[in-house]
Scaffold this active site. Structure first.
Site, PDB file in Angstrom:
ATOM      1  N   ASP A  79      -1.825   2.523  10.366  1.00  0.00           N
ATOM      2  CA  ASP A  79      -2.012   2.405   8.908  1.00  0.00           C
ATOM      3  C   ASP A  79      -3.151   1.460   8.525  1.00  0.00           C
ATOM      4  O   ASP A  79      -3.545   0.578   9.273  1.00  0.00           O
ATOM      5  CB  ASP A  79      -0.710   1.946   8.225  1.00  0.00           C
ATOM      6  CG  ASP A  79      -0.163   0.641   8.790  1.00  0.00           C
ATOM      7  OD1 ASP A  79      -0.278   0.412  10.012  1.00  0.00           O
ATOM      8  OD2 ASP A  79       0.376  -0.158   8.013  1.00  0.00           O
ATOM      9  N   GLU A 137       2.733  -0.247   9.731  1.00  0.00           N
ATOM     10  CA  GLU A 137       3.028  -1.542  10.363  1.00  0.00           C
ATOM     11  C   GLU A 137       2.916  -2.685   9.368  1.00  0.00           C
ATOM     12  O   GLU A 137       3.594  -3.690   9.498  1.00  0.00           O
ATOM     13  CB  GLU A 137       2.059  -1.779  11.544  1.00  0.00           C
ATOM     14  CG  GLU A 137       2.387  -3.017  12.378  1.00  0.00           C
ATOM     15  CD  GLU A 137       1.963  -4.336  11.751  1.00  0.00           C
ATOM     16  OE1 GLU A 137       2.703  -5.327  11.884  1.00  0.00           O
ATOM     17  OE2 GLU A 137       0.910  -4.378  11.096  1.00  0.00           O
TER      18      GLU A 137
HETATM   19 ZN   LIG Z   1      -2.601  -6.477   9.679  1.00  0.00          ZN
HETATM   20 ZN   LIG Z   2      -2.521  -5.255  12.567  1.00  0.00          ZN
END
Ligand SMILES: [Zn+2]
Ligand SMILES: [Zn+2]
Length: 391
Positions: A79, A137
Site C-alpha cells: 500500500d 500495512e
Molecule cells: Zn510506512
Molecule cells: Zn512501510
C-alpha cells in the site's frame, strides 16, 4: 560478488521497472486493485498457484519445489500513503494526493524478483515458498486480516523486509528478539463548560485541563517505567476551539504509545487513563479515554536470525551486516511473526550523494534503487537457506 547478488543484478531492469510502474500508480490500503492484478499476472506467468482477494486485495502465490521440505512464508506489503509527492522524479505518482512514500513499491518489486529467481530453480528447491502480498500495512492492519483468512497457516518459517532510508544502501540490519516496537493509539476527549474568554471563572476550561494532562503524560515513561525498559508516549494531535475570545466546551487530543513488551504496554495504558481521569477530576471536567491496540512488537526468532545472519555474512561480503538493529517504528508484520518463527530485516536504501535521504512518509522520500537488488538477493538467499537446512 556472490551468485545470489549476480543473479539479482541480472534481474535489476525487471525489478526497477516494476518498482517504477507501481511508484507511478500508488494505491491506498485495501484499494490496491491495480497492484494486485499486476502481482497476480506476474506470479501466474511464473507458474505459481495464485489466490487473490485475500483480505480484500491481498495476493498469495505458492511456489512448489521439486523436493519435500518446509513451507517458507515471504511477506511483502503493497500500500501507498495519502501524501502529495514532491520528488519531481520521472516516475513520480500520477495519482494526486497518493504516494509510495514508505517504499512498499520497492517491496513488491523485490517480492516479484525473488519469485522469479526461485521459480527458475524450483526443481532444486526443497518444500514450498508462500509469497504473501499484503494490503493496508499503514495503520489499517491488513496483516491481521490476511492471518485471519489463513495466510500464515502451515508455514514453518516467515521472512519480511523493509527498505530503510535511515541507513545507506549496502547496509543490512537484523537482530534477534524485538526489532520493531508494538504500537497503540489513544484518544482523550475532554468536556468542560464553554463561555466568554473574559470571564473564565464562569467556565470549566477544557484547554487548560488538556494542557495539564499532556504535560503530566510526559512523566509516565520517566516515572512509571523502569529505566531498563523502553517506552514512548507521543501526542500527535490536539484540537480545541475556534475563536480567540471564546473558551470552548470541549477539547480532544491523541497520540501513540510504543513498547517492546506487553507489560510496558499495559502499564502505560493504565497510567494514561488514571493521569487523565485524575487531572479531569481536579479541573472539574469530564473525560473519556480510548486506547486502541495497533500492533505488537515484531519479534525475530533467535535461531532463524542466527541462520540468516550467517548466510548474509557469507554470501554478501560486499554488504555491511548490522546484527543489532532496532527501531521504535512499528509494523503489522508482527501478526505473521507471532505465529511463525522468522525474521524481519532492514535493507539500507539511502544515498547521501544523490540526495536520497528523506525519511519514510516524507513527500520527497525516494531511495537508491540499488537496494532493490540487495533486497531480492538477500530475500532469495534467506529463503533458500531456510528451505535447505534443518534448524
Ligand atoms: Zn510506512
Ligand atoms: Zn512501510
Amino acid at each position: 560478488m556472490s551468485e545470489w547478488m549476480d543473479w539479482a543484478n541480472e534481474l535489476f531492469p525487471f525489478n526497477q521497472s516494476i518498482r517504477r510502474d507501481l511508484h507511478q500508480h500508488p494505491e491506498l490500503g485495501f484499494q490496491e486493485t491495480r497492484t494486485a492484478a499486476l502481482i497476480a499476472r506476474q506470479l501466474e506467468e511464473l507458474g505459481l498457484e495464485v489466490v487473490t482477494g485475500i483480505a480484500e486485495t491481498g495476493v498469495v502465490g505458492t511456489l512448489k519445489g521439486g523436493r519435500p521440505g518446509p513451507t517458507i512464508l515471504a511477506r511483502f506489503d503493497m500500500d501507498a500513503l495519502p501524501i502529495q509527492e514532491e520528488t519531481g522524479a520521472d516516475y513520480a505518482s500520477v495519482s494526486p494526493g497518493v504516494m509510495h512514500a514508505c517504499g512498499h513499491d520497492g517491496h513488491v518489486a523485490i517480492g516479484l524478483t525473488t519469485a522469479r529467481m526461485l521459480a527458475s530453480r524450483k526443481e532444486q528447491l526443497a518444500g514450498q515458498v508462500r509469497f504473501v502480498f499484503q494490503p493496508a500495512e499503514e495503520g489499517q492492519g491488513g496483516a491481521f486480516q490476511m492471518v485471519e483468512q489463513g495466510a500464515a497457516e502451515g508455514c514453518d518459517f516467515a521472512l519480511a523486509l523493509h527498505l530503510w532510508n535511515d541507513r545507506p544502501a549496502g547496509w543490512v540490519g537484523l537482530r534477534e528478539g524485538p526489532v520493531m516496537a508494538g504500537a497503540d493509539v489513544f484518544k482523550v476527549r475532554i468536556r468542560g463548560v464553554g463561555g466568554h474568554g473574559a470571564v473564565p471563572h464562569q467556565t470549566v476550561d477544557p484547554i487548560v485541563a488538556g494542557a495539564q494532562m499532556i504535560t503530566a503524560l510526559q512523566t509516565i515513561v520517566s516515572r512509571n517505567i523502569s529505566a531498563l525498559k523502553t517506552g514512548v508516549i507521543s501526542v500527535g494531535a490536539f484540537h480545541a476551539g475556534e475563536a480567540l475570545n471564546v473558551i470552548p466546551a470541549a477539547a480532544e487530543f491523541g497520540g501513540t504509545l510504543r513498547f517492546f513488551e506487553p507489560g510496558v504496554q499495559a502499564r502505560m495504558g493504565e497510567r494514561i487513563r488514571s493521569v487523565c481521569q485524575g487531572t479531569a477530576q481536579a479541573m472539574g471536567c469530564e473525560v473519556e479515554v480510548e486506547i486502541e491496540e495497533w500492533t505488537q512488537a515484531v519479534v525475530n526468532d533467535a535461531t532463524v536470525t542466527g541462520r540468516l545472519e550467517m548466510v548474509f555474512r557469507k554470501e554478501f561480503p560486499e554488504l555491511h551486516v548490522d546484527a543489532d538493529c532496532q527501531t521504535m517504528a512499528s509494523e503489522d508484520a508482527s501478526a505473521f511473526l507471532e505465529r511463525v518463527p522468522g525474521v524481519y530485516f532492514f535493507v539500507g536504501s539511502a544515498n547521501k550523494e544523490r540526495g536520497l535521504t528523506y525519511s519514510h512518509h516524507h513527500p520527497r522520500f525516494d531511495f537508491d534503487e540499488q537496494a532493490l537488488t540487495y533486497g531480492a538477493g538477500l530475500m532469495a538467499a534467506g529463503i533458500w537457506e531456510l528451505s535447505h537446512k534443518k534448524s
